[in-house]
Design an enzyme around this catalytic site. Structure first.
Site, PDB file in Angstrom:
ATOM      1  N   CYS A  13       0.830  -1.211   0.000  1.00  0.00           N
ATOM      2  CA  CYS A  13       0.000   0.000   0.000  1.00  0.00           C
ATOM      3  C   CYS A  13       0.862   1.258   0.000  1.00  0.00           C
ATOM      4  CB  CYS A  13      -0.922  -0.033   1.222  1.00  0.00           C
ATOM      5  SG  CYS A  13      -1.631   1.561   1.677  1.00  0.00           S
ATOM      6  N   GLY A  14       0.685   2.110  -1.015  1.00  0.00           N
ATOM      7  CA  GLY A  14       1.465   3.331  -1.127  1.00  0.00           C
ATOM      8  C   GLY A  14       1.242   4.289   0.032  1.00  0.00           C
ATOM      9  N   HIS A  15      -0.009   4.426   0.479  1.00  0.00           N
ATOM     10  CA  HIS A  15      -0.302   5.321   1.597  1.00  0.00           C
ATOM     11  C   HIS A  15       0.339   4.806   2.888  1.00  0.00           C
ATOM     12  CE1 HIS A  15      -2.968   7.885  -0.666  1.00  0.00           C
ATOM     13  NE2 HIS A  15      -3.702   6.852  -1.047  1.00  0.00           N
ATOM     14  N   CYS A  16       0.409   3.474   3.033  1.00  0.00           N
ATOM     15  CA  CYS A  16       1.062   2.885   4.205  1.00  0.00           C
ATOM     16  C   CYS A  16       2.557   3.179   4.179  1.00  0.00           C
ATOM     17  CB  CYS A  16       0.835   1.373   4.243  1.00  0.00           C
ATOM     18  SG  CYS A  16      -0.898   0.870   4.244  1.00  0.00           S
TER      19      CYS A  16
END
Length: 488
Positions: free
Chosen positions: A49-52
């Site tokens: 996950c990029g946001h993670c």
């Protein structure tokens, strides 16, 4: 030789895990370990996950700063599906607060390291700190944030019970403390049960009271309203953590070198000049704030076209309304405040020209799909005689690129219809009017003639037949299609 990105991420993940202050929990040990902590923040994440990945360094830094106060933990949902499903995780990252192993609620605070630390410190321990002496009171209110302190006649006070209910409900947003000896607040003229709101000492000013007294009967609604209306004062310090709250009203912001840690005197030099002028315009629906220019420089350039070289050492002043209208003070800020007075007088007299970010107007605009920029939005989209289908796009958006040939074909089919316009606007290079909700790309709206204040979001399919079917139903006049290209 460049390493593939997934290898770099794997190496960083392993490196971070070895020296991490973030607890790693899973299906086998979540309940046991979570129950060991009075308060625990848990991030449910997926490694891809990029946001993670974006949150990871701030989350790690926050865990280090909070070490010894309260722990932060994480659960990899790709290998611990049972735990994640049990707590209703359906997106990443999801952050939740647990108390003694039980889910207490979602984490709705900031996603920066300092923001997480500030938010979670309010979650640690009791919702209201018990003050036993005047020294405890002095220590508690000597804070970077505002403090709400209740003074009560004893442990059995019914008003104390109500105060504790409010502090529990609002602990995410404010700092609370209480004393069961009204004498603790004697130097603040406390002579009976009451609540005092202490503004942060760094913001003390001769232009407003530094301590505000609440003497009504305490209820959730009354005390919450009192805090909301008084906590920020006349001219608060706007930061990335509180901007969403402050921008809930029409707001004038003065940007300069705001540094309360290393330059308190210099910071308040400019703030006092702004407050002196602000007192003349109180009660007219405009709030005031100061902000660090460096912290908001990217936003100033993006939203107001103000570069880092403009203004020098004096404040840059802008106004942003709740409707999204923007104004910037063109005259240089003068130390006597007169230029700010003139700016405000022009604002309230509606003499100011709004700042609108816009690409240049195209020299020619004869293609089937009309190019709209912010400066031509009213002329093209708000033409009262025409129906308009307008696409808001981003140049880098893959879905927008896939739509482009279909949208162009739609424009060609309707190029002979004088009653309808097919248009597009680069929403990254132009201000989008506030009554259009553009959160992703492409976003498409249908704007019927005679109803320009009621744009309709298009939610249909993205094939040529979908668009034509929609327009046949919604258009003010029957469509005139190019029969040579009609495929229906």
């Amino acid at each position: 030789m460049r390493l593939p990105r997934f290898i770099i991420f794997l190496v960083l993940t392993v490196w971070c895990a070895e020296g991490s202050d973030v607890l790693e929990l899973g299906d086998s040990d979540f309940d046991r370990n979570a129950a060991m902590h009075e308060t625990l923040l848990v991030e449910f994440f997926a490694p891809w996950c990029g946001h993670c990945q974006q949150l990871a360094p701030d989350y790690e830094a926050a865990a280090t700063k909070l070490k010894g106060t309260l722990p932060l933990a994480k659960v990899d949902c790709t290998v611990n599906a049972e735990t994640c499903e049990r707590f209703g995780v359906n997106g990443y990252p999801t952050l939740k607060i647990f108390r003694n192993g039980e889910e207490a609620g979602s984490y709705d605070g900031p996603r920066t390291a300092d923001g997480i630390v500030s938010y979670m410190k309010k979650q640690a321990g009791p919702s209201s700190v018990s003050l036993l002496s005047e020294a405890d009171l002095d220590s508690f209110v000597d804070s970077y944030e505002a403090s709400v302190v209740g003074f009560f006649s004893g442990e059995d006070s019914t008003q104390l019970a109500e105060f504790l209910k409010v502090s529990s409900a609002l602990r995410d947003s404010y700092r609370f403390a209480h004393s069961t000896d009204v004498g603790t607040g004697l130097k603040y003229s406390v002579d009976g049960e009451c609540v005092l709101l202490f503004r942060p000492p760094r913001l003390n000013s001769k232009f407003e009271e530094n301590v505000v007294k609440f003497t009504e009967s305490i209820s959730y609604s009354s005390l919450r309203l009192f805090i909301r209306d008084n906590v920020f004062g006349l001219c608060p310090h706007l930061t990335t953590e509180n901007r969403d709250i402050l921008r809930g009203s029409d707001l004038l912001t003065a940007y300069f070198n705001v540094d309360y840690l290393r330059n308190l005197k210099g910071t308040n030099y400019w703030r006092n000049r702004i407050m002196k002028v602000a007192t003349q315009f109180q009660g007219r629906g405009l709030s005031f704030a100061v902000a660090d220019r460096q912290e908001f420089q990217d936003e100033l350039e993006e939203e107001f076209g103000l570069g880092s070289s403009e203004g020098g050492d004096v404040p840059l002043v802008t106004i942003r309304t709740r409707e999204g209208h923007k104004y910037s003070m063109q005259e240089e800020f003068t130390r006597d405040g007169k230029s700010l007075e003139r700016f405000l007088e022009d604002y309230f007299a509606k003499r100011l020209k709004r700042y609108v970010k816009s690409e240049p107007v195209p020299e020619s605009n004869d293609d089937p799909v009309k190019v709209v920029v912010a400066d031509t939005f009213d002329e093209i989209v708000n033409d009262p005689e025409k129906d308009v289908l307008v696409e808001f796009y981003a140049p880098w958006c893959g879905h927008c690129k896939n739509l482009e040939p279909i949208y162009k074909e739609l424009g060609e089919k309707l190029s002979g219809d004088p009653n309808i316009v097919i248009a597009k606007m680069d929403a990254t290079a132009n201000d989008v009017p506030p009554n259009y909700d553009v959160q992703g790309f492409p976003t498409i709206y249908f704007v019927p003639s005679g109803q320009k204040d009621q744009p309709q979001r298009y939610e249909g399919g993205r094939e040529i037949t979908d668009f034509i079917t929609f327009l046949k139903k919604e258009a003010t006049n029957p469509l005139i299609l190019d029969e040579a290209k009609e495929e229906l």
